[in-house]
Motif scaffolding. Structure first.
Motif, PDB file in Angstrom:
ATOM      1  N   LYS A 297       0.826  -1.212   0.000  1.00  0.00           N
ATOM      2  CA  LYS A 297       0.000   0.000   0.000  1.00  0.00           C
ATOM      3  C   LYS A 297       0.857   1.258   0.000  1.00  0.00           C
ATOM      4  O   LYS A 297       0.609   2.203  -0.755  1.00  0.00           O
ATOM      5  CB  LYS A 297      -0.917   0.009   1.227  1.00  0.00           C
ATOM      6  CG  LYS A 297      -2.244  -0.697   1.049  1.00  0.00           C
ATOM      7  CD  LYS A 297      -3.124  -0.433   2.259  1.00  0.00           C
ATOM      8  CE  LYS A 297      -4.516  -1.003   2.050  1.00  0.00           C
ATOM      9  NZ  LYS A 297      -5.396  -0.690   3.200  1.00  0.00           N
ATOM     10  N   SER A 298       1.875   1.252   0.849  1.00  0.00           N
ATOM     11  CA  SER A 298       2.734   2.440   0.942  1.00  0.00           C
ATOM     12  C   SER A 298       3.523   2.651  -0.342  1.00  0.00           C
ATOM     13  O   SER A 298       3.645   3.776  -0.833  1.00  0.00           O
ATOM     14  CB  SER A 298       3.684   2.315   2.140  1.00  0.00           C
ATOM     15  OG  SER A 298       4.510   1.172   2.035  1.00  0.00           O
TER      16      SER A 298
ATOM     17  N   TYR B  22       1.207   3.965  -3.100  1.00  0.00           N
ATOM     18  CA  TYR B  22       0.884   5.380  -2.878  1.00  0.00           C
ATOM     19  C   TYR B  22       2.050   6.273  -3.292  1.00  0.00           C
ATOM     20  O   TYR B  22       1.869   7.272  -3.998  1.00  0.00           O
ATOM     21  CB  TYR B  22       0.549   5.582  -1.400  1.00  0.00           C
ATOM     22  CG  TYR B  22       0.160   7.001  -1.031  1.00  0.00           C
ATOM     23  CD1 TYR B  22      -1.181   7.383  -0.966  1.00  0.00           C
ATOM     24  CD2 TYR B  22       1.136   7.954  -0.735  1.00  0.00           C
ATOM     25  CE1 TYR B  22      -1.537   8.679  -0.623  1.00  0.00           C
ATOM     26  CE2 TYR B  22       0.784   9.256  -0.399  1.00  0.00           C
ATOM     27  CZ  TYR B  22      -0.546   9.620  -0.338  1.00  0.00           C
ATOM     28  OH  TYR B  22      -0.893  10.900   0.006  1.00  0.00           O
TER      29      TYR B  22
ATOM     30  N   THR C 172       3.046   0.113   9.500  1.00  0.00           N
ATOM     31  CA  THR C 172       1.761   0.439   8.885  1.00  0.00           C
ATOM     32  C   THR C 172       2.034   1.241   7.619  1.00  0.00           C
ATOM     33  O   THR C 172       3.054   1.935   7.527  1.00  0.00           O
ATOM     34  CB  THR C 172       0.861   1.268   9.818  1.00  0.00           C
ATOM     35  OG1 THR C 172       1.474   2.542  10.062  1.00  0.00           O
ATOM     36  CG2 THR C 172       0.641   0.560  11.152  1.00  0.00           C
ATOM     37  N   SER C 173       1.136   1.165   6.675  1.00  0.00           N
ATOM     38  CA  SER C 173       1.320   1.893   5.423  1.00  0.00           C
ATOM     39  C   SER C 173       1.292   3.400   5.673  1.00  0.00           C
ATOM     40  O   SER C 173       2.048   4.155   5.061  1.00  0.00           O
ATOM     41  CB  SER C 173       0.237   1.496   4.414  1.00  0.00           C
ATOM     42  OG  SER C 173      -1.059   1.744   4.943  1.00  0.00           O
ATOM     43  N   GLU C 174       0.421   3.829   6.600  1.00  0.00           N
ATOM     44  CA  GLU C 174       0.312   5.262   6.883  1.00  0.00           C
ATOM     45  C   GLU C 174       1.623   5.818   7.447  1.00  0.00           C
ATOM     46  O   GLU C 174       2.063   6.910   7.062  1.00  0.00           O
ATOM     47  CB  GLU C 174      -0.832   5.520   7.871  1.00  0.00           C
ATOM     48  CG  GLU C 174      -2.219   5.226   7.333  1.00  0.00           C
ATOM     49  CD  GLU C 174      -2.571   3.740   7.391  1.00  0.00           C
ATOM     50  OE1 GLU C 174      -3.655   3.377   6.899  1.00  0.00           O
ATOM     51  OE2 GLU C 174      -1.759   2.952   7.919  1.00  0.00           O
TER      52      GLU C 174
ATOM     53  N   ASN D 141       4.153   8.542   5.649  1.00  0.00           N
ATOM     54  CA  ASN D 141       4.424   9.799   6.336  1.00  0.00           C
ATOM     55  C   ASN D 141       5.926  10.036   6.537  1.00  0.00           C
ATOM     56  O   ASN D 141       6.389  11.186   6.504  1.00  0.00           O
ATOM     57  CB  ASN D 141       3.718   9.807   7.693  1.00  0.00           C
ATOM     58  CG  ASN D 141       3.620  11.193   8.291  1.00  0.00           C
ATOM     59  OD1 ASN D 141       2.974  12.065   7.741  1.00  0.00           O
ATOM     60  ND2 ASN D 141       4.291  11.409   9.415  1.00  0.00           N
TER      61      ASN D 141
ATOM     62  N   GLY E  83      -6.597   2.157   0.624  1.00  0.00           N
ATOM     63  CA  GLY E  83      -6.178   2.949   1.765  1.00  0.00           C
ATOM     64  C   GLY E  83      -5.957   4.383   1.364  1.00  0.00           C
ATOM     65  O   GLY E  83      -5.832   4.714   0.233  1.00  0.00           O
TER      66      GLY E  83
END
Length: 279
Positions: free
Chosen positions: A122-123, A126, A159-161, A165, A279
Motif C-alpha cells: 500500500k505504501s 501510494y 503500517t502503510s500510513e 508519512n 487505503g
C-alpha cells in the motif's frame, strides 16, 4: 564406562522419561533464546561467557587474585542478571501469562505476513503514483544494528500510513533509509553504504546505489521508490530488480522475505477486484 552402565541399568520407560526430560530442557532453552534474540541481552550473555572463560583460565593457571575477583563476580552475578535483564524477563513473563511463550500458531504467522506485505504494498503504491522517493531496508539474518544507530530510533509497528508519512518530502525523517528489524520499524533517516561497483548504470541515483551497497554487504532486502520516475525496485543478495509492477513487487518481496513460493492472490489484485478497500 559409568555412563554406559547407567543407561543399561535403566528400564525402557526410564530411558523414555529421561529423553523427554532432555528434550523439554532444550525446548525451554531454545524459546528463551528466541525471546532475547535481537535484544541487548545477547551482548550481555557474550560478556558473561567471557567472564566464565576468564574464571576457568585463572583456575588452570592458578591466578589467585584474578581468580578471587572472577569468583566474586560469578557469585553476585545472579542478582546482577535479574537487574540487567529485567526488561527481557518481564517480557518473557508477560508472554508466558498470555500463553504466547511456547505457542507457534501457523495461522497467526500467516496473518502477520499478509499484514506486513499489504502495508508495504500500500505504501509503495501510494508513493510510486505520487513520485515520493523512498528507501526501506529489511533485516534478515545479518544484523543491521550499525546502520540503525546512524538514524533516529522508532521501534514502531509497520503500517502503510506511517511508512508514507516518513517519506513525505521536507519532513525531518524523509532523507535516508527506514530500517525494518524483527517486523518492526527500528529507525528512520538511516545512512546506508553506497555501492562502488563500476557496473552500475549511470542513470541510477543515490537511493539505488545505497540499496545495492547494503545488499552487497548483508542479506537485507531493500525497497526503492524512485523520486524521478516513481519506478519500484528491489535489491537482495547484490541483485537489483528494476521497474517492477506492483504485483511483481509483492511476489518477489514475499518470496525473498518469507521464502514463500506458492501462488496466491496479491494485495494489489484484491484491491483491483474490490476484495480490499483502498487505503
Amino acid at each position: 564406562m559409568p555412563f554406559l552402565e547407567t543407561i543399561t541399568d535403566q528400564t525402557p520407560l526410564e530411558l523414555l522419561v529421561n529423553l523427554i526430560d532432555i528434550l523439554l530442557v532444550w525446548f525451554v532453552i531454545y524459546k528463551l533464546i528466541a525471546v532475547i534474540k535481537g535484544t541487548k541481552a545477547v551482548q550481555l550473555l557474550k560478556g558473561i561467557f567471557v567472564i566464565i572463560t576468564v574464571r576457568l583460565v585463572t583456575v588452570a593457571l592458578d591466578l589467585e587474585t584474578l581468580g578471587w575477583i572472577m569468583q566474586q563476580v560469578l557469585e553476585w552475578g545472579f542478582l546482577a542478571i535479574i537487574i540487567i535483564f529485567q526488561p527481557e524477563l518481564r517480557r518473557a513473563l508477560e508472554q508466558l501469562g498470555r500463553g504466547k511463550l511456547f505457542s507457534s500458531s501457523t495461522l497467526n504467522e500467516e496473518s502477520e505476513r499478509n499484514r506486513l506485505i499489504e502495508a508495504m504494498s500500500k505504501s509503495v503504491s501510494y508513493m510510486a503514483k505520487r513520485r515520493i522517493g523512498a528507501l526501506v531496508s529489511i533485516e534478515r539474518e545479518t544484523g543491521l544494528s550499525e546502520y540503525i544507530e546512524t538514524g533516529i530510533p522508532m521501534n514502531s509497528d509497520i503500517t502503510s500510513e506511517l511508512l508514507i508519512n516518513l517519506f513525505i518530502p521536507n519532513t525531518p525523517l524523509h532523507d535516508g533509509a527506514v530500517i525494518v528489524q524483527k517486523n518492526r520499524i527500528a529507525a528512520a533517516a538511516c545512512y546506508l553504504p553506497l555501492s562502488e561497483s563500476p557496473f552500475i548504470s549511470k542513470d541510477l541515483g543515490t537511493r539505488h546505489r545505497a540499496a545495492l551497497g547494503i545488499s552487497e554487504v548483508t542479506d537485507a532486502i531493500t525497497i526503492i521508490v524512485s523520486e524521478e520516475t516513481g519506478a519500484i525496485s528491489l535489491t537482495a543478495n547484490g541483485d537489483l530488480h528494476r521497474n517492477l509492477s506492483l504485483e511483481d513487487f509483492e511476489v518477489k518481496l514475499r518470496r525473498i522475505w518469507f521464502g514463500e513460493n506458492e501462488q496466491q492472490p496479491t494485495a494489489s489484485s484484491l484491491w483491483k477486484w474490490g476484495g480490499k478497500k483502498n487505503g
